[in-house]
Design a protein around this motif. Structure first.
Motif, PDB file in Angstrom:
ATOM      1  N   GLY A 232      -5.611  -3.981 -12.320  1.00  0.00           N
ATOM      2  CA  GLY A 232      -6.127  -5.270 -12.760  1.00  0.00           C
ATOM      3  C   GLY A 232      -7.138  -5.882 -11.816  1.00  0.00           C
ATOM      4  N   SER A 233      -7.777  -6.937 -12.289  1.00  0.00           N
ATOM      5  CA  SER A 233      -8.834  -7.591 -11.512  1.00  0.00           C
ATOM      6  C   SER A 233      -8.303  -8.309 -10.280  1.00  0.00           C
ATOM      7  N   ILE A 234      -7.016  -8.705 -10.321  1.00  0.00           N
ATOM      8  CA  ILE A 234      -6.447  -9.394  -9.157  1.00  0.00           C
ATOM      9  C   ILE A 234      -5.763  -8.407  -8.200  1.00  0.00           C
ATOM     10  N   LYS A 235      -5.890  -7.129  -8.520  1.00  0.00           N
ATOM     11  CA  LYS A 235      -5.339  -6.068  -7.681  1.00  0.00           C
ATOM     12  C   LYS A 235      -3.842  -6.242  -7.416  1.00  0.00           C
ATOM     13  N   GLY A 236      -3.097  -6.291  -8.498  1.00  0.00           N
ATOM     14  CA  GLY A 236      -1.647  -6.277  -8.359  1.00  0.00           C
ATOM     15  C   GLY A 236      -1.198  -4.909  -7.889  1.00  0.00           C
ATOM     16  N   VAL A 237      -0.208  -4.868  -7.015  1.00  0.00           N
ATOM     17  CA  VAL A 237       0.258  -3.595  -6.466  1.00  0.00           C
ATOM     18  C   VAL A 237       1.105  -2.848  -7.498  1.00  0.00           C
ATOM     19  N   LEU A 238       0.665  -1.648  -7.850  1.00  0.00           N
ATOM     20  CA  LEU A 238       1.412  -0.790  -8.764  1.00  0.00           C
ATOM     21  C   LEU A 238       0.986   0.653  -8.512  1.00  0.00           C
ATOM     22  N   ILE A 239       1.888   1.436  -7.953  1.00  0.00           N
ATOM     23  CA  ILE A 239       1.578   2.848  -7.698  1.00  0.00           C
ATOM     24  C   ILE A 239       1.375   3.548  -9.037  1.00  0.00           C
ATOM     25  N   ASN A 240       0.256   4.232  -9.191  1.00  0.00           N
ATOM     26  CA  ASN A 240      -0.059   4.852 -10.478  1.00  0.00           C
ATOM     27  C   ASN A 240      -0.919   6.086 -10.265  1.00  0.00           C
ATOM     28  N   TYR A 241      -0.988   6.916 -11.316  1.00  0.00           N
ATOM     29  CA  TYR A 241      -1.781   8.144 -11.281  1.00  0.00           C
ATOM     30  C   TYR A 241      -2.148   8.490 -12.717  1.00  0.00           C
ATOM     31  N   PRO A 242      -3.369   8.983 -12.941  1.00  0.00           N
ATOM     32  CA  PRO A 242      -3.776   9.292 -14.323  1.00  0.00           C
ATOM     33  C   PRO A 242      -2.897  10.366 -14.958  1.00  0.00           C
ATOM     34  N   THR A 243      -2.812  10.323 -16.274  1.00  0.00           N
ATOM     35  CA  THR A 243      -2.087  11.370 -16.988  1.00  0.00           C
ATOM     36  C   THR A 243      -2.930  12.642 -17.004  1.00  0.00           C
ATOM     37  N   GLU A 244      -2.268  13.760 -17.292  1.00  0.00           N
ATOM     38  CA  GLU A 244      -2.982  15.029 -17.376  1.00  0.00           C
ATOM     39  C   GLU A 244      -4.053  14.968 -18.463  1.00  0.00           C
ATOM     40  N   GLU A 245      -3.732  14.298 -19.547  1.00  0.00           N
ATOM     41  CA  GLU A 245      -4.706  14.165 -20.644  1.00  0.00           C
ATOM     42  C   GLU A 245      -5.950  13.408 -20.173  1.00  0.00           C
ATOM     43  N   GLN A 246      -5.727  12.340 -19.409  1.00  0.00           N
ATOM     44  CA  GLN A 246      -6.860  11.560 -18.876  1.00  0.00           C
ATOM     45  C   GLN A 246      -7.708  12.406 -17.923  1.00  0.00           C
ATOM     46  N   LEU A 247      -7.054  13.162 -17.066  1.00  0.00           N
ATOM     47  CA  LEU A 247      -7.780  13.971 -16.097  1.00  0.00           C
ATOM     48  C   LEU A 247      -8.542  15.093 -16.780  1.00  0.00           C
ATOM     49  N   ASN A 248      -7.970  15.668 -17.794  1.00  0.00           N
ATOM     50  CA  ASN A 248      -8.648  16.740 -18.516  1.00  0.00           C
ATOM     51  C   ASN A 248      -9.844  16.245 -19.324  1.00  0.00           C
TER      52      ASN A 248
END
Length: 250
Positions: A232-248
């Motif tokens: 988000g624009s306020i940079k809330g802390v949330l550990i995340n990583y793209p899905t395989e579908e997104q990366l592909n």
């Protein structure tokens, strides 16, 4: 075809994860063990753990924490921070870490690069090259968490590291780091064209299209920090990583 790697870079300070901007203003964002578990569940390609306190405070790596993180990581893990002796390298690599990362010691103790490559192979020997604009024009290599100017040109420095035995380079644009505004693709293009080892682009990723731009510039892999700990624009802390579908889809 195997897609290029996408690598979260986690910064350690006082045993916790932090994130800043342009190597400054670091703030706590979480526990490294919890973050690694999330990246496990997200099937991250690889992770890099960088302790930004070790060199600054002239202290040993936190071996117990590194071993604990490595035992939790289901993906390949690299570690950097405070490594200036081959005995330290051995201890890190024997704790379950696949690669060691050199920054300040790559400039001050170049024999260590060759020693590590000879004993553990170039594939375990990574040099982190931090680059920012110089007051006198052009871009130069900095060490010691971006605080010490070396006067080295990043292209010639990368070539020297390859000749010493480095099997990979993490190329960070300090002026872009943490901004989430996109990579320095000109820098990536110049360094990637000059060496025959993989260049990992770092500094500036904020969206998936930035990865594509880095790959098009010649990066063999893309690394990011803020993109994987903030949302988000306020940079809330949330550990995340793209899905395989997104990366592909990149």
């Amino acid at each position: 075809m195997i897609r290029p790697r996408v690598i979260p870079i986690l910064l350690l300070q006082d045993g916790g994860l932090v994130k800043g901007e342009k190597f400054k203003k670091h703030e706590y964002v979480g526990d490294p063990i919890n973050a690694v578990k999330i990246f496990n569940d997200s099937y991250a390609d690889e992770i890099s753990l960088l302790d930004i306190d070790c060199t600054a405070n002239n202290r040993e790596p936190n071996y117990a924490l590194i071993k604990e993180v490595a035992s939790e990581a289901f993906m390949p893990m690299s570690y950097g921070g405070g490594l200036n002796k081959i005995e330290q390298v051995r201890k890190i690599l024997h704790s379950g870490v696949e690669k060691v990362i050199f920054n300040t010691s790559a400039f001050q103790n170049r024999d260590l690069i060759t020693q590590t490559a000879r004993e553990f192979g170039s594939s375990s020997t990574v040099v982190s090259i931090d680059v920012k604009g110089s007051l006198f024009g052009g871009k130069k290599v900095f060490v010691a968490n971006g605080k010490k100017a070396t006067g080295q040109d990043p292209v010639s420095f990368a070539r020297k590291m390859e000749a010493l035995g480095a099997g990979e380079v993490i190329l960070t644009a300090i002026d872009k780091e943490g901004t989430m505004s996109g990579y320095d693709t000109d820098l990536i293009r110049q360094v990637a064209a000059a060496v025959n080892i993989p260049v990992i682009a770092n500094g500036g990723a904020g969206k998936l299209s930035h990865f594509k731009e880095a790959f098009q510039a010649g990066a063999a892999a893309a690394a990011a920090g803020s993109m994987f700990v903030f949302v988000g624009s306020i940079k809330g802390v949330l550990i995340n990583y793209p899905t395989e579908e997104q990366l592909n889809s990149i």
